[in-house]
Write a protein that holds these residues in place. Structure first.
Motif, PDB file in Angstrom:
ATOM      1  N   PHE A   1       0.835  -1.212   0.000  1.00 46.53           N
ATOM      2  CA  PHE A   1       0.000   0.000   0.000  1.00 46.53           C
ATOM      3  C   PHE A   1       0.867   1.258   0.000  1.00 46.53           C
ATOM      4  CE2 PHE A   1      -1.690   3.448   2.588  1.00 46.53           C
ATOM      5  CZ  PHE A   1      -2.826   3.786   1.860  1.00 46.53           C
TER       6      PHE A   1
ATOM      7  N   ARG B   1      -3.929   9.683   0.547  1.00 50.03           N
ATOM      8  CA  ARG B   1      -4.614   9.431  -0.727  1.00 50.03           C
ATOM      9  C   ARG B   1      -4.630  10.660  -1.614  1.00 50.03           C
ATOM     10  NH1 ARG B   1      -7.668   9.529  -4.964  1.00 50.03           N
ATOM     11  NH2 ARG B   1      -8.964   7.751  -5.522  1.00 50.03           N
TER      12      ARG B   1
ATOM     13  N   ASP C   1     -11.258   2.134  -4.843  1.00 50.44           N
ATOM     14  CA  ASP C   1     -10.791   3.278  -5.628  1.00 50.44           C
ATOM     15  C   ASP C   1      -9.959   4.210  -4.736  1.00 50.44           C
ATOM     16  OD1 ASP C   1     -12.336   2.119  -7.615  1.00 50.44           O
ATOM     17  OD2 ASP C   1     -14.060   3.392  -7.190  1.00 50.44           O
ATOM     18  N   PHE C   2     -10.397   4.357  -3.480  1.00 55.37           N
ATOM     19  CA  PHE C   2      -9.643   5.181  -2.526  1.00 55.37           C
ATOM     20  C   PHE C   2      -8.253   4.584  -2.303  1.00 55.37           C
ATOM     21  CE2 PHE C   2      -8.346   6.595   1.711  1.00 55.37           C
ATOM     22  CZ  PHE C   2      -8.718   7.929   1.724  1.00 55.37           C
ATOM     23  N   SER C   3      -8.210   3.298  -2.030  1.00 58.26           N
ATOM     24  CA  SER C   3      -6.955   2.686  -1.582  1.00 58.26           C
ATOM     25  C   SER C   3      -6.016   2.334  -2.725  1.00 58.26           C
ATOM     26  CB  SER C   3      -7.259   1.441  -0.748  1.00 58.26           C
ATOM     27  OG  SER C   3      -7.968   1.809   0.428  1.00 58.26           O
TER      28      SER C   3
ATOM     29  N   MET D   1     -23.245  18.998  -1.684  1.00 56.21           N
ATOM     30  CA  MET D   1     -22.881  17.778  -2.419  1.00 56.21           C
ATOM     31  C   MET D   1     -23.687  17.670  -3.714  1.00 56.21           C
ATOM     32  SD  MET D   1     -20.345  16.285  -0.911  1.00 56.21           S
ATOM     33  CE  MET D   1     -19.716  17.896  -0.470  1.00 56.21           C
TER      34      MET D   1
ATOM     35  N   PHE E   1     -12.401  17.619   1.774  1.00 58.88           N
ATOM     36  CA  PHE E   1     -13.310  16.488   1.539  1.00 58.88           C
ATOM     37  C   PHE E   1     -14.762  16.958   1.605  1.00 58.88           C
ATOM     38  CE2 PHE E   1     -15.788  12.752   2.755  1.00 58.88           C
ATOM     39  CZ  PHE E   1     -15.250  11.748   1.966  1.00 58.88           C
TER      40      PHE E   1
ATOM     41  N   ARG F   1      -5.938   4.549  -5.355  1.00 55.35           N
ATOM     42  CA  ARG F   1      -5.879   5.858  -6.011  1.00 55.35           C
ATOM     43  C   ARG F   1      -6.298   5.736  -7.486  1.00 55.35           C
ATOM     44  NH1 ARG F   1      -0.631   8.217  -4.986  1.00 55.35           N
ATOM     45  NH2 ARG F   1      -1.152   9.050  -2.963  1.00 55.35           N
ATOM     46  N   ALA F   2      -7.404   5.032  -7.686  1.00 56.51           N
ATOM     47  CA  ALA F   2      -7.969   4.847  -9.030  1.00 56.51           C
ATOM     48  C   ALA F   2      -9.107   5.839  -9.231  1.00 56.51           C
ATOM     49  CB  ALA F   2      -8.498   3.417  -9.155  1.00 56.51           C
TER      50      ALA F   2
ATOM     51  N   TYR G   1     -12.692   7.056  -9.507  1.00 54.65           N
ATOM     52  CA  TYR G   1     -13.911   6.470  -8.932  1.00 54.65           C
ATOM     53  C   TYR G   1     -14.891   6.071 -10.031  1.00 54.65           C
ATOM     54  CZ  TYR G   1     -12.380   7.835  -4.323  1.00 54.65           C
ATOM     55  OH  TYR G   1     -11.676   7.934  -3.165  1.00 54.65           O
TER      56      TYR G   1
ATOM     57  N   MET H   1       1.056   4.203  -2.815  1.00 51.82           N
ATOM     58  CA  MET H   1       0.796   5.625  -2.552  1.00 51.82           C
ATOM     59  C   MET H   1       1.980   6.484  -3.000  1.00 51.82           C
ATOM     60  SD  MET H   1      -2.275   6.013  -1.452  1.00 51.82           S
ATOM     61  CE  MET H   1      -2.774   4.666  -2.525  1.00 51.82           C
TER      62      MET H   1
ATOM     63  N   GLY I   1      -5.400  -6.223   0.072  1.00 52.62           N
ATOM     64  CA  GLY I   1      -4.569  -5.626  -0.968  1.00 52.62           C
ATOM     65  C   GLY I   1      -5.077  -4.283  -1.428  1.00 52.62           C
TER      66      GLY I   1
ATOM     67  N   ARG J   1     -18.989  12.044  -1.682  1.00 52.77           N
ATOM     68  CA  ARG J   1     -17.946  13.008  -2.058  1.00 52.77           C
ATOM     69  C   ARG J   1     -17.436  12.770  -3.470  1.00 52.77           C
ATOM     70  NH1 ARG J   1     -13.626  15.432  -3.715  1.00 52.77           N
ATOM     71  NH2 ARG J   1     -12.470  16.853  -2.374  1.00 52.77           N
ATOM     72  N   GLU J   2     -17.198  11.513  -3.793  1.00 54.79           N
ATOM     73  CA  GLU J   2     -16.415  11.207  -4.987  1.00 54.79           C
ATOM     74  C   GLU J   2     -17.245  10.695  -6.163  1.00 54.79           C
ATOM     75  OE1 GLU J   2     -13.534  12.245  -4.973  1.00 54.79           O
ATOM     76  OE2 GLU J   2     -12.804  12.211  -2.920  1.00 54.79           O
TER      77      GLU J   2
ATOM     78  N   LEU K   1     -17.571   8.318   0.990  1.00 52.35           N
ATOM     79  CA  LEU K   1     -16.791   8.386  -0.255  1.00 52.35           C
ATOM     80  C   LEU K   1     -17.713   8.448  -1.472  1.00 52.35           C
ATOM     81  CD1 LEU K   1     -13.966   5.780   0.492  1.00 52.35           C
ATOM     82  CD2 LEU K   1     -13.692   8.272   0.321  1.00 52.35           C
TER      83      LEU K   1
ATOM     84  N   TYR L   1      -8.580  -2.367   2.345  1.00 54.73           N
ATOM     85  CA  TYR L   1      -8.668  -2.972   3.687  1.00 54.73           C
ATOM     86  C   TYR L   1      -9.643  -2.134   4.513  1.00 54.73           C
ATOM     87  CZ  TYR L   1      -6.799  -6.195   7.239  1.00 54.73           C
ATOM     88  OH  TYR L   1      -6.642  -7.189   8.185  1.00 54.73           O
ATOM     89  N   VAL L   2     -10.885  -2.144   4.052  1.00 51.94           N
ATOM     90  CA  VAL L   2     -11.948  -1.293   4.580  1.00 51.94           C
ATOM     91  C   VAL L   2     -13.067  -2.182   5.110  1.00 51.94           C
ATOM     92  CG1 VAL L   2     -13.764   0.336   3.881  1.00 51.94           C
ATOM     93  CG2 VAL L   2     -11.425   0.630   3.020  1.00 51.94           C
TER      94      VAL L   2
ATOM     95  N   LEU M   1     -17.931   4.819   5.964  1.00 53.22           N
ATOM     96  CA  LEU M   1     -16.888   5.445   5.135  1.00 53.22           C
ATOM     97  C   LEU M   1     -17.223   5.285   3.653  1.00 53.22           C
ATOM     98  CD1 LEU M   1     -14.097   6.878   4.955  1.00 53.22           C
ATOM     99  CD2 LEU M   1     -13.117   4.598   4.617  1.00 53.22           C
TER     100      LEU M   1
ATOM    101  N   ARG N   1     -15.837  19.459  -1.077  1.00 53.86           N
ATOM    102  CA  ARG N   1     -15.463  19.010  -2.430  1.00 53.86           C
ATOM    103  C   ARG N   1     -14.584  20.060  -3.117  1.00 53.86           C
ATOM    104  NH1 ARG N   1     -20.329  17.393  -5.300  1.00 53.86           N
ATOM    105  NH2 ARG N   1     -20.412  15.330  -4.395  1.00 53.86           N
TER     106      ARG N   1
END
Lengths: 394, 394
Positions: free
Chosen positions: A84, B322, A277-279, B88, B278, A281-282, A284, A88, A306, A322-323, A319, A309-310, A315, B281
């Motif tokens: 990870f 991130r 996507d968060f972990s 949002m 966050f 950095r892809a 969304y 990053m 991998g 927000r995303e 996400l 790990y959520v 959360l 945004r």
């Protein structure tokens, strides 16, 4: 049979449009709910609540259906924090690290795997999740896949055989042989412990023909199809999932217009996994595009060591708002009723009469706080089948 | 005086480069720590730990300095989840909603304000924060600003007078009169309860001359300067903060090359607030650029009901990794030693001898998990001054 009255609910999200305010969330304010024999038997205004044997005063809290986490890789050993950190710092995610976890998982005892899975299951429950899907896929041998599913089955009925996660390193020279193993002896060993069959159909994993063969073999063994697709690139995953009537196609980061239309005109749910996507950095997944087209969207954690790990569905909701430009209401629905649709369940993800009495009470006046207060421990009490699973830590 | 030995620390982050592995984090593995009279008196290898009166076995957990949250708006009433949901859905953040909280705060009793602040303070402590800065700024009258600081002072010594948060609606026609009030009677009433003076120097708030006047008046009253700047647009905030020797300039989303150079060549800390980015945004502040230039970076929550209703420093760390391209180590340092620098404190944010024994034990083998496991409740035990503040919920 004991009837329990959940009283003093400031805001109750039922996900039943026939109840409450007529919205998809079916919100009832100043509400009460009665559970009997593990099921919801009555929902309505607190003023009109019937008598019951027991009473749980929720002190004006908001109550939502327990989250339905329809995509997890719950049973594994080891961790990949170094991978990870490297990612990053700029290394791309290719899925190649899966074999690291496969090696650790094969080497682990049943007791180690069980303890790790139970720890994560407890963490999920404490954050409000009351239905959890769990995939195999870190064994990739007949015996290891079978034992992962056997351990998963101790924790949930929603178990998924994912022998076709990746081609293991030792079979790299014989892909066809590995697919035949998955469709043959491995499936035979795993089917008794699984409800679903899944395949990772993407670049670096399995192609269309391989995926079709795996899902067909699973169906012949009585398993229901679902699919990982379109995470790393555009490809055949979504099209194949819709064609085969899969309950869900998961990830959906890279979609063509045809993919979106296919999802919108089918019962296949698009399950989005913003934790991944968060972990990694892809970019969304584009929930807004799917929702606006009329597709059914679910949200899940993709819990795995991998790429995500959520364990926290709150959360994931934050996400997604927000995303992915979901509204807080769309995100909550996707994390409850959407997850239920992705598992073809009508007894969870809602709190109307007949549903399981699986509910989460929030230290907040409204479900909107799940997105408005990211990272805050808002889930105070969790009830599964009307019984206390987690109680307020205060 | 009782000496307490904290034993079986799998990974100890001291933030003292003279200890441990020589990195900025000063990591000692298989470590122990002795606290006496609230302070760290010994740190080293578990094998060499001295005897002590009491012993706390940390079971191989990672231990980090308690987080130093150097930017919060802790004391207020009401909530703004509807404004959040509208934002949002596309409405921009302008800071205009601050007056909503001002109205609710003015109308609230001391008891209500105190209860809300204590609830948030407890939430922060449970997530590992052991030093909290708290600003006024939702009163904007002499009496209301004074009572916000008086309540803040019950919870922390790091109190900040922010009468210059915005010009209140009732003074819109007389900005100069409001600034004179802040620099005169309001400052006189507030200075006895505050250590710091702060001003929001940005579009829609206060201009350079106004900000300079406020900070000069504060300095004359014995308060130390800090500044909100460059959140919404490029402007004079950073330059002014460096010129006046402010301990910190907070937000720093919109910086010129001159701003970055000024920060890199000064003792003024750039405090970044990813929770606000966050929740509004907004484009994240560019931590990588600041770090690469040699500036000192801190991370904080900006906890407030409008733009960042966040209490979790672990979430802030995960977002910084991130979204701001900090390494997990840089983010942890910024959330501990960086926050201490932003408060000009050398007794917190580190765990070398002489520091306060403020520490957080993680349900994880390494601090890297704070970013690797976003949303997970990793903070198991918290000790302030060597005493248990929060213990493992299990």
């Amino acid at each position: 049979m004991t009837a329990t009255l959940f009283s003093a609910i400031g805001e109750l999200v039922t996900n039943d449009p026939a109840l409450g305010d007529g919205s998809a969330l079916g919100i009832v304010r100043d509400a009460a709910l009665v559970a009997e024999d593990g099921r919801v038997v009555w929902v309505g205004s607190a003023d009109e609540a019937p008598a019951a044997d027991e009473r749980v005063d929720l002190g004006g809290r908001a109550v939502v259906p327990g989250f339905v986490d329809s995509h997890t890789h719950l049973v594994f050993a080891g961790e990949r924090s170094a991978e990870f950190a490297a990612r990053m710092a700029g290394e791309p995610y290719t899925g190649g690290g899966i074999m690291t976890t496969v090696a650790a998982t094969r080497a682990a005892s049943d007791a180690t795997l069980r303890a790790n899975a139970r720890r994560l299951h407890a963490e999920m429950t404490a954050s409000g999740t009351t239905t959890i899907e769990a995939k195999s896929g870190y064994g990739l041998t007949v015996d290891d896949e079978r034992r992962l599913l056997s351990i998963s089955r101790e924790l949930t009925a929603e178990t998924t055989f994912l022998g076709a996660h990746v081609v293991p390193a030792e079979s790299a020279a014989d892909r066809a042989g590995y697919v035949a193993l998955v469709c043959g002896a491995m499936l035979d060993a795993c089917a008794p412990h699984a409800r679903w069959i899944d395949v990772f159909c993407d670049v670096g994993a399995f192609g269309e023909d391989e995926a079709r063969a795996v899902l067909a073999a699973g169906a012949a063994a009585g398993l229901l199809p679902r699919l990982h697709g379109n995470q790393l690139a555009r490809g055949p995953g979504v099209r194949l999932a819709v064609e085969l009537g899969a309950a869900s196609v998961d990830h959906c980061n890279h979609l063509t217009e045809d993919d979106v239309e296919a999802l919108a005109s089918s019962a296949t749910v698009a399950t989005l996994l913003p934790g991944a996507d968060f972990s990694t950095r892809a970019p969304y997944a584009d929930a807004r595009r799917l929702l606006d087209a009329g597709a059914t969207v679910a949200l899940a954690t993709d819990c795995n060591p991998g790429s995500s790990y959520v364990t926290s569905m709150p959360l994931v909701i934050a996400l997604a708002v927000r995303e992915m430009r979901m509204t807080p209401g769309e995100a909550l629905w996707a994390a409850t009723a959407g997850g239920a649709a992705a598992l073809r369940r009508d007894d969870v993800g809602r709190l109307g009469p007949g549903a399981r009495a699986d509910l989460a009470a929030l230290d907040a006046p409204s479900y909107v706080h799940l997105a408005y207060r990211p990272g805050a421990p808002l889930v105070a009490d969790v009830f599964t089948g009307g019984r206390t699973a987690v109680t307020d830590k205060e």
